[in-house]
Structure formats: C-alpha cells, structure tokens
Design an enzyme around this catalytic site. Structure first.
Site, short mmCIF file in Angstrom:
data_model
loop_
_atom_site.label_atom_id
_atom_site.label_comp_id
_atom_site.label_asym_id
_atom_site.label_seq_id
_atom_site.Cartn_x
_atom_site.Cartn_y
_atom_site.Cartn_z
N ARG A 1 0.93 -1.21 0.07
CA ARG A 1 0.09 0.02 0.07
C ARG A 1 0.63 1.25 -0.09
NH1 ARG A 1 -2.51 -0.96 5.94
NH2 ARG A 1 -2.38 -3.05 5.24
N ASP B 1 0.43 5.50 1.53
CA ASP B 1 -0.55 6.31 2.16
C ASP B 1 -1.01 7.51 1.63
OD1 ASP B 1 -0.17 5.09 4.69
OD2 ASP B 1 1.22 6.37 5.37
N ARG C 1 9.63 7.85 5.12
CA ARG C 1 9.47 9.32 5.68
C ARG C 1 10.15 9.50 6.89
NH1 ARG C 1 2.94 9.17 5.35
NH2 ARG C 1 3.32 11.15 6.59
#
Lengths: 246, 246
Positions: free
Chosen positions: A51, A53, A199
């Site tokens: 996935r 975000d 991140r």
C-alpha cells in the site's frame, strides 16, 4: 483464467492512499472499478506490491489481477487508459505465470523523496515536493546516509501503527541524495521497507541537514530500536514509490 | 496612499481565469480577498498586466494596487503568502511611483507553451503540458517560427471574441522552440499579444509539426488576415504568462 502484471503510476494527491478502505477514495478502488467495467460487472480483485499512504505518489507501483478476457497484453494499456482518471496511468502490462504474486514475490523496492529547498516555493510542484526554506547541509546528510546503508534492525524507523509482528531487520542497498538546482532527491533502495520507514528516514536526515542532529547520531538512533529515538515523519506528498523489483 | 507592484505566480488549473467574472472563481478575486482582509475590510482593487483564460498559468503576471498600509515592501510578500491559497504566490513586491500602471505601461510580454510529445503521458505534469502522442517534426516547426517573427498584422491569430477594435499589428521579437527530452517549450516574446494569439500560433505550428501544413504556409496564413486561415486553438493548460516587461 490468466494473470496480468501491470506497472501503475499515480498522482496520490486526491486519494486516501492506495488501498481500499471504508472512508475515502483510493487508487485500488479506481483500478478495480475500471477492471470490473471491462469484465461486464464481474468484480476483479487487484493485488499490489504494497500500500501507499494518502498523498503518496507512484512511478512504478506493480499490481496483478486475473482475467478471462482474451486481449493481447499490448492492448490492456490502452483499454485501461480509457477507463481510468487522468491521475492514474498504466505504464506497462504483460501476461505472467499464474503463480506470480505482486506482493509476495518482490525482491526489493526503490522509493524517492523530493525536497524543494529554497526561500521561494515552486507552486507548480507543490504536490510533489516538500518545501523547506532553511538551507540544508547536504554533506552532513550524505554522511548520515552512509550509516543507513546495510543490514539493520529498523525498529526506530517504523511507525508504531505497523502490522509487522516479526523481524524488522531490512537491508538498504542504497541511501543517497542528489541535488539539482534547488531540488533534493533522496533515493532509497532496499530489500523491503517498514511502515512509514522512508518518511521517518527522510525526517531524521532533514534534522541532520538543519544541524539539529549530527550525522553520526544515526548509529545510535538505529541501535536504540525505538521509534522515539528517530526524527519526525516527513510529509507524504514528497514521496514516490519509484520501482518494485521481482 | 502609495502604489505597490507585485509579480504573481499561479497554477491556473482550478480557476475560471485571472479576471473577476460573475460565474466562477478567479485569481483576481483571491488577490483582492487577501488584500481586503489585510486592509480590515476596505476593498482593494487590483490591476493586472492583462487577463489570462481559464486553465492558463502564470510565472510572472504583474499587478498593481494602492494602499495606505505602512508595511516595508519586503514584508508584503510574507503577509500576502499567509493570506493566499497554495496555488497563488507573490514572488516579488516593490513600491513604485503612483503613476505606474500594470496594464498601460507594459512594453512587452513573454509567453511559454509546453508540449509533452511522447506515447506515454506524464501524469505529474498533466495540468501544465499539452500531451501529443504523434511524433512532431521539430525542424519544420522551427522554420515556421521564423516566419512569425517580425512586425505583422496578426488578425489571423486573433480570436473573434476579441475586444480589440484598433490595429492588430504586433511585433514578435522571438518565436522559438526548445526541446528537452520529450518536452517542447514554445517561447514567444513580443510587443503585445491579441486574444488567444499564443494558443492559435501554437495550434498552427503543431499542424506544421504533424505535417498537415508546410512551414512556408505561415506567410499566406498571416497575409489572409482571417482567423479561419490559421489552425486550431491549442488548449489552455500548456500556456504560461512567463514575464511582463515595463
């Protein structure tokens, strides 16, 4: 039934992430809607490499799905293009063995993170770069990158919201930064990545770039094995899933 | 009261053009709303170098307005940035003589038009480039550009919806095309431009690039003095008002 593998690009700006979820519009939903239309209403399930975000983009997300339609692989791209919104694009489609799996067969991934480091914003790239006005110390960040490379337990760089129950040991083959004018490109290639890992790595490197931490602190941050030891999570809109290897 | 001159950038994607109009959200409206807030509700009128159409962008639109606020010119940028949406940016602000006029004092303008010439789209630049899949003949378009340069009556390249009642003679100092990878940049510098002139010039040049017209046809098209003689109007989203000279 046969299996198709596609490379998908998307501008994540207006999506609540890749994966289907109860609230919010997702990339997977758009892909499945397009495929379901092509299959005259029969629901087609799409499986991705992983996935992404909300607000995160992809240059090279990889998906697979099964179909009984007899369309040459070269025509799938065009057929899907006509069904998908302009911020999602299928860059490549090919038929693969029925046991290919977009998620389980990955051998590595590449992520890139873009920072616009200037007093002035670039409003035309505002959804694709993280704007930082304060001048960043590039050499210090590059030194810190070298301490990220290699095999480590990356618990400190994993969001507490992770699903991962097992080992958080991953191998980073490359962590580097390229500068083009006012734009910095952070490149991470590795065997696999934990939730929010890129991140958090970027957020920590930016603290080094601002002089708030020393490059050599990365060693202690990794050793701490504690999310609290690392820096802030950088915002999603600078991040691109760049390439998935099989 | 004193007069301020500002250079303004905007992503025109979500605006119904620059100029205030009864229906639709415009850039001028956003600028006046921000200034009116700064002036505690007293309405401030903004004058621009000229309007831009819906979907057209600006790197260097120039505006002026009058104010009685005593803010150093260097602080206006920051004050406006905090009031404006992220797709509008004031890149420069300076105090000018009270007789400066953003529209009447222009001595020339530069427009750029971006074409993405590839089989594959660039979804991350989709709002800023016109995507053409068919390979374009660059040299033919460059030859045609040379016939555009100079002083001509550009009636053939003026939308019939123009307000201009007088002469349609304009001087184009530069009409050129640069190629960077799959991206073509059309550059037009001139004394002034008529309504839709750049988009009709680009639309006509693209017909040359596709081989539908010959480069030397530009001469006859200009001489015709008739909008019907020129090519289609290229779409707005590839166009940028790049610079205004005074």
């Amino acid at each position: 039934m046969h299996r198709l593998k596609c490379t998908v690009q998307y501008d994540g700006t207006r999506y609540a992430g890749y994966q289907v979820q109860p609230n919010g519009h997702t990339v997977q939903e758009e892909l499945e809607k397009a495929l379901t239309k092509m299959h005259k209403g029969r629901r087609v399930k799409v499986t991705a490499s992983g996935r992404t975000d909300s607000g995160v983009h992809a240059r090279g997300q990889v998906i697979h799905f099964d179909t009984d339609l007899h369309i040459p692989a070269s025509n799938w791209k065009r057929a899907l293009a006509s069904m998908l919104p302009p911020d999602i694009h299928v860059a490549h489609a090919e038929q693969v063995d029925n046991d290919f799996h977009a998620r389980y067969d990955t051998t590595g991934k590449e992520y890139r993170y873009f920072v616009w480091n200037s007093q002035e914003p670039d409003i035309f790239r505002r959804n694709f770069t993280y704007h930082i006005k304060m001048p960043l110390q590039l050499e210090a960040m590059k030194t810190a990158c070298r301490l990220i490379e290699g095999e480590h337990d990356f618990t400190s760089f994993c969001s507490s919201r992770t699903d991962v129950k097992g080992s958080k040991v991953r191998t980073i083959h490359q962590a580097s930064i390229e500068k083009n004018g006012d734009e910095l490109t952070f490149v991470f290639k590795g065997s696999g990545f934990l939730y929010n890992m890129v991140r958090i790595l970027v957020g920590t490197l930016l603290e080094v770039g601002r002089g708030e931490r020393k490059p050599e602190d990365l060693k202690a941050i990794i050793e701490a094995g504690n999310r609290e030891a690392a820096g802030k999570t950088a915002p999603p809109h600078g991040l691109f899933l760049w390439k998935v290897d099989y």
